[in-house]
Design a protein around this motif. Structure first.
Motif, PDB file in Angstrom:
ATOM      1  N   LEU A 297       0.919  -1.142  -0.008  1.00 38.14           N
ATOM      2  CA  LEU A 297      -0.025  -0.026  -0.144  1.00 38.14           C
ATOM      3  C   LEU A 297       0.988   1.272   0.020  1.00 38.14           C
ATOM      4  O   LEU A 297       0.524   2.232  -0.525  1.00 38.14           O
ATOM      5  CB  LEU A 297      -0.933   0.018   1.402  1.00 38.14           C
ATOM      6  CG  LEU A 297      -2.009  -1.111   1.222  1.00 38.14           C
ATOM      7  CD1 LEU A 297      -2.793  -1.166   2.417  1.00 38.14           C
ATOM      8  CD2 LEU A 297      -3.009  -1.002  -0.053  1.00 38.14           C
ATOM      9  N   ASP A 298       1.895   1.353   0.568  1.00 39.96           N
ATOM     10  CA  ASP A 298       2.852   2.260   0.684  1.00 39.96           C
ATOM     11  C   ASP A 298       3.598   2.574  -0.693  1.00 39.96           C
ATOM     12  O   ASP A 298       3.480   3.467  -1.120  1.00 39.96           O
ATOM     13  CB  ASP A 298       3.918   2.167   1.760  1.00 39.96           C
ATOM     14  CG  ASP A 298       5.014   3.197   1.683  1.00 39.96           C
ATOM     15  OD1 ASP A 298       4.653   4.342   2.252  1.00 39.96           O
ATOM     16  OD2 ASP A 298       6.142   2.980   1.276  1.00 39.96           O
ATOM     17  N   PHE A 299       4.116   1.537  -1.385  1.00 40.03           N
ATOM     18  CA  PHE A 299       4.382   1.630  -2.572  1.00 40.03           C
ATOM     19  C   PHE A 299       3.436   2.071  -3.632  1.00 40.03           C
ATOM     20  O   PHE A 299       3.703   3.221  -4.507  1.00 40.03           O
ATOM     21  CB  PHE A 299       4.905   0.373  -3.135  1.00 40.03           C
ATOM     22  CG  PHE A 299       5.544   0.115  -4.511  1.00 40.03           C
ATOM     23  CD1 PHE A 299       6.901   0.331  -4.580  1.00 40.03           C
ATOM     24  CD2 PHE A 299       4.818  -0.115  -5.561  1.00 40.03           C
ATOM     25  CE1 PHE A 299       7.572   0.574  -5.829  1.00 40.03           C
ATOM     26  CE2 PHE A 299       5.263  -0.070  -6.873  1.00 40.03           C
ATOM     27  CZ  PHE A 299       6.790   0.312  -6.867  1.00 40.03           C
ATOM     28  N   CYS A 300       2.405   1.786  -3.448  1.00 40.09           N
ATOM     29  CA  CYS A 300       1.268   2.259  -4.354  1.00 40.09           C
ATOM     30  C   CYS A 300       0.946   3.901  -4.189  1.00 40.09           C
ATOM     31  O   CYS A 300       0.809   4.432  -5.295  1.00 40.09           O
ATOM     32  CB  CYS A 300       0.064   1.563  -4.360  1.00 40.09           C
ATOM     33  SG  CYS A 300       0.120  -0.103  -5.130  1.00 40.09           S
ATOM     34  N   GLN A 301       0.823   3.975  -2.853  1.00 43.26           N
ATOM     35  CA  GLN A 301       0.502   5.457  -2.668  1.00 43.26           C
ATOM     36  C   GLN A 301       1.608   6.207  -3.081  1.00 43.26           C
ATOM     37  O   GLN A 301       1.620   7.375  -3.555  1.00 43.26           O
ATOM     38  CB  GLN A 301       0.412   5.550  -0.924  1.00 43.26           C
ATOM     39  CG  GLN A 301       0.151   7.087  -0.601  1.00 43.26           C
ATOM     40  CD  GLN A 301      -0.115   7.129   0.623  1.00 43.26           C
ATOM     41  OE1 GLN A 301       0.700   6.429   1.567  1.00 43.26           O
ATOM     42  NE2 GLN A 301      -0.962   7.946   1.280  1.00 43.26           N
ATOM     43  N   ARG A 302       3.081   5.973  -3.065  1.00 42.62           N
ATOM     44  CA  ARG A 302       4.014   6.663  -3.525  1.00 42.62           C
ATOM     45  C   ARG A 302       4.272   6.788  -5.184  1.00 42.62           C
ATOM     46  O   ARG A 302       4.731   7.654  -5.455  1.00 42.62           O
ATOM     47  CB  ARG A 302       5.448   6.097  -3.116  1.00 42.62           C
ATOM     48  CG  ARG A 302       5.844   6.200  -1.458  1.00 42.62           C
ATOM     49  CD  ARG A 302       6.782   5.165  -1.141  1.00 42.62           C
ATOM     50  NE  ARG A 302       7.366   5.028   0.198  1.00 42.62           N
ATOM     51  CZ  ARG A 302       8.169   5.928   0.804  1.00 42.62           C
ATOM     52  NH1 ARG A 302       8.858   6.855  -0.001  1.00 42.62           N
ATOM     53  NH2 ARG A 302       8.222   5.833   1.983  1.00 42.62           N
ATOM     54  N   HIS A 303       3.736   5.966  -5.647  1.00 41.69           N
ATOM     55  CA  HIS A 303       3.376   6.153  -7.115  1.00 41.69           C
ATOM     56  C   HIS A 303       2.075   6.332  -7.628  1.00 41.69           C
ATOM     57  O   HIS A 303       1.750   6.000  -8.952  1.00 41.69           O
ATOM     58  CB  HIS A 303       3.911   4.595  -7.645  1.00 41.69           C
ATOM     59  CG  HIS A 303       5.375   4.390  -7.501  1.00 41.69           C
ATOM     60  ND1 HIS A 303       5.758   3.606  -6.325  1.00 41.69           N
ATOM     61  CD2 HIS A 303       6.331   4.435  -8.439  1.00 41.69           C
ATOM     62  CE1 HIS A 303       7.209   3.614  -6.530  1.00 41.69           C
ATOM     63  NE2 HIS A 303       7.639   4.100  -7.657  1.00 41.69           N
ATOM     64  N   ASN A 304       1.302   6.973  -6.857  1.00 43.34           N
ATOM     65  CA  ASN A 304      -0.034   7.443  -7.313  1.00 43.34           C
ATOM     66  C   ASN A 304      -0.884   6.207  -8.055  1.00 43.34           C
ATOM     67  O   ASN A 304      -1.781   6.802  -8.947  1.00 43.34           O
ATOM     68  CB  ASN A 304      -0.077   8.601  -8.245  1.00 43.34           C
ATOM     69  CG  ASN A 304       0.804   9.527  -7.414  1.00 43.34           C
ATOM     70  OD1 ASN A 304       0.536   9.994  -6.550  1.00 43.34           O
ATOM     71  ND2 ASN A 304       1.745  10.319  -8.206  1.00 43.34           N
ATOM     72  N   VAL A 305      -0.943   5.034  -7.439  1.00 45.08           N
ATOM     73  CA  VAL A 305      -1.882   3.916  -7.778  1.00 45.08           C
ATOM     74  C   VAL A 305      -2.854   3.882  -6.910  1.00 45.08           C
ATOM     75  O   VAL A 305      -2.571   3.686  -5.526  1.00 45.08           O
ATOM     76  CB  VAL A 305      -1.170   2.712  -8.049  1.00 45.08           C
ATOM     77  CG1 VAL A 305      -1.992   1.578  -8.212  1.00 45.08           C
ATOM     78  CG2 VAL A 305       0.205   2.652  -9.271  1.00 45.08           C
TER      79      VAL A 305
ATOM     80  N   ALA B  96      -3.231  -4.815 -11.891  1.00 43.60           N
ATOM     81  CA  ALA B  96      -4.660  -5.089 -11.770  1.00 43.60           C
ATOM     82  C   ALA B  96      -5.397  -3.988 -10.942  1.00 43.60           C
ATOM     83  O   ALA B  96      -6.549  -3.856 -11.389  1.00 43.60           O
ATOM     84  CB  ALA B  96      -4.766  -6.484 -11.214  1.00 43.60           C
ATOM     85  N   ASN B  97      -4.888  -3.661 -10.070  1.00 46.30           N
ATOM     86  CA  ASN B  97      -5.374  -2.707  -9.269  1.00 46.30           C
ATOM     87  C   ASN B  97      -5.607  -1.354  -9.698  1.00 46.30           C
ATOM     88  O   ASN B  97      -6.492  -0.476  -9.544  1.00 46.30           O
ATOM     89  CB  ASN B  97      -4.707  -2.548  -7.670  1.00 46.30           C
ATOM     90  CG  ASN B  97      -5.159  -3.557  -6.693  1.00 46.30           C
ATOM     91  OD1 ASN B  97      -6.297  -3.268  -6.093  1.00 46.30           O
ATOM     92  ND2 ASN B  97      -4.530  -4.607  -6.718  1.00 46.30           N
ATOM     93  N   GLU B  98      -4.623  -0.912 -10.566  1.00 44.52           N
ATOM     94  CA  GLU B  98      -4.519   0.369 -11.188  1.00 44.52           C
ATOM     95  C   GLU B  98      -5.760   0.539 -12.245  1.00 44.52           C
ATOM     96  O   GLU B  98      -5.967   1.526 -12.576  1.00 44.52           O
ATOM     97  CB  GLU B  98      -3.283   0.785 -11.903  1.00 44.52           C
ATOM     98  CG  GLU B  98      -2.916   0.147 -12.962  1.00 44.52           C
ATOM     99  CD  GLU B  98      -1.474   0.654 -13.703  1.00 44.52           C
ATOM    100  OE1 GLU B  98      -1.101   1.900 -13.507  1.00 44.52           O
ATOM    101  OE2 GLU B  98      -0.900  -0.004 -14.405  1.00 44.52           O
ATOM    102  N   ARG B  99      -6.208  -0.598 -12.830  1.00 43.34           N
ATOM    103  CA  ARG B  99      -6.998  -0.729 -13.613  1.00 43.34           C
ATOM    104  C   ARG B  99      -8.118  -1.688 -13.153  1.00 43.34           C
ATOM    105  O   ARG B  99      -8.676  -2.473 -13.986  1.00 43.34           O
ATOM    106  CB  ARG B  99      -6.649  -0.954 -15.034  1.00 43.34           C
ATOM    107  CG  ARG B  99      -5.994   0.001 -15.794  1.00 43.34           C
ATOM    108  CD  ARG B  99      -5.681  -0.077 -17.306  1.00 43.34           C
ATOM    109  NE  ARG B  99      -6.775  -0.041 -18.019  1.00 43.34           N
ATOM    110  CZ  ARG B  99      -6.746  -0.213 -19.214  1.00 43.34           C
ATOM    111  NH1 ARG B  99      -5.705  -0.086 -20.129  1.00 43.34           N
ATOM    112  NH2 ARG B  99      -8.213   0.147 -19.807  1.00 43.34           N
ATOM    113  N   TRP B 100      -8.857  -0.998 -12.014  1.00 38.85           N
ATOM    114  CA  TRP B 100      -9.778  -1.991 -11.282  1.00 38.85           C
ATOM    115  C   TRP B 100     -10.834  -2.367 -11.922  1.00 38.85           C
ATOM    116  O   TRP B 100     -11.232  -3.548 -12.012  1.00 38.85           O
ATOM    117  CB  TRP B 100     -10.099  -1.114  -9.849  1.00 38.85           C
ATOM    118  CG  TRP B 100     -11.027  -1.833  -9.030  1.00 38.85           C
ATOM    119  CD1 TRP B 100     -10.897  -2.973  -8.294  1.00 38.85           C
ATOM    120  CD2 TRP B 100     -12.451  -1.471  -8.996  1.00 38.85           C
ATOM    121  NE1 TRP B 100     -11.963  -3.029  -7.366  1.00 38.85           N
ATOM    122  CE2 TRP B 100     -13.078  -2.260  -7.936  1.00 38.85           C
ATOM    123  CE3 TRP B 100     -13.036  -0.548  -9.606  1.00 38.85           C
ATOM    124  CZ2 TRP B 100     -14.322  -1.994  -7.673  1.00 38.85           C
ATOM    125  CZ3 TRP B 100     -14.394  -0.395  -9.397  1.00 38.85           C
ATOM    126  CH2 TRP B 100     -14.959  -1.001  -8.396  1.00 38.85           C
ATOM    127  N   GLY B 101     -11.400  -1.351 -12.612  1.00 34.93           N
ATOM    128  CA  GLY B 101     -12.568  -1.680 -13.489  1.00 34.93           C
ATOM    129  C   GLY B 101     -12.449  -2.554 -14.553  1.00 34.93           C
ATOM    130  O   GLY B 101     -13.550  -3.080 -14.918  1.00 34.93           O
TER     131      GLY B 101
END
Length: 298
Positions: free
Chosen positions: A138-146, A210-215
């Motif tokens: 979650l920290d990595f994704c937050q840092r990379h705006n995902v 997968a999460n960055e294009r959740w839809g």
């Protein structure tokens, strides 16, 4: 007959991977999947003469990415992603309605033969149970705006429409590069299993993609369907499409098999209706015998 499904994997020039391909190949025949799918085998160029010359097997030579890209030098897990993405294969994927991207050490079942997915189908990524992993992801994704939607463990294997698969593998490679740069070259920062761990970054990259294009990939997906563990003692049910060879102390463990721990087992005693015993039977049985039993014409 036009086949709708392409089953894609990478096979490197190692004895273990060659053996693992034999499991995939034999189960493709025995299960009847050969009638409705093709095996798309991206392989080390030195292996061009070891694969069967048969209809339904598409061969694409490709040097392992772990040798050609200094960023991933020695990280062989990247080959199952990078070698399945790019001009040498994207057009081939478009010949099929669906693509199953998987590793070589898998066993297919007869339930995959006529399976036509309505939504993306994910496997079992059994790397996400530790809080250490989830916090760092979650920290990595937050840092990379995902925007991570707390859908963890998307799995090793994935089944998508061919168009979606091409895009997915491109983004998975994008995130694999970001992750390997994040872990850096200092081994002291690589973590350890089962927490946040560099050796699992290829699957982390799939989760982020997968999460960055959740839809597209997760909103209406089917999760934890692929990659059934091979050491499961239960019966093969209608959702057991695909079994992934796992370590462990019970049948079927790929390490136990290679170590000769099952040498006393007679394959005639195995019940192929059960997950682990099915894998054992496939591994122990010759291609010639399997072809005979499956009425395979090639």
């Amino acid at each position: 007959m036009v086949k709708k499904l392409g089953i894609a994997t990478y096979v490197d020039n190692t004895p273990n991977m060659i053996e693992e391909f034999s499991w995939l190949y034999k189960s493709w025949i025995y299960s009847g999947c050969w009638q409705t799918s093709d095996l798309i085998i991206v392989h080390h160029p030195d292996l061009k003469n070891i694969f069967p010359d048969e209809p339904g097997i598409v061969l694409i030579p490709c040097l392992p990415h772990s040798q050609t890209d200094p960023l991933f030098h020695g990280y062989h897990f990247i080959n199952s992603i990078a070698c399945l993405s790019g001009p040498h294969i994207d057009e081939i994927f478009q010949r099929y309605q669906w693509i199953l991207r998987t590793d070589a050490d898998v066993f297919l079942t007869h339930h995959l033969v006529n399976f036509e997915p309505l939504y993306p189908v994910h496997g079992r990524g059994n790397y996400h149970f530790m809080s250490d992993f989830r916090e760092k992801m979650l920290d990595f994704c937050q840092r990379h705006n995902v925007a991570h939607h707390h859908r963890f463990g998307c799995g090793s294997s994935i089944l998508l429409s061919s168009e979606m698969m091409v895009r997915f593998l491109q983004r998975q490679m994008h995130w694999a590069k970001k992750l390997i740069e994040y872990f850096g070259e200092d081994r002291s920062g690589w973590g350890k299993w089962p927490g946040w761990y560099r050796s699992v970054l290829s699957m982390y990259a799939a989760e982020i993609a997968a999460n960055e294009r959740w839809g597209d990939y997760l909103q209406n997906c089917r999760e934890r369907i692929l990659d059934m563990e091979s050491n499961n003692k239960g019966n093969i049910d209608t959702l057991t499409l695909h079994i992934h060879a796992t370590p462990g102390s019970t049948v079927f463990s790929k390490f136990g098999y290679r170590n000769g721990e099952y040498s006393e087992i007679e394959k005639e005693t195995l019940d192929v209706r059960r997950v682990g015993e099915y894998c054992m039977w496939i591994a122990m049985t010759s291609p010639e015998m399997i072809k005979l039993q499956a009425l395979y014409p090639y």
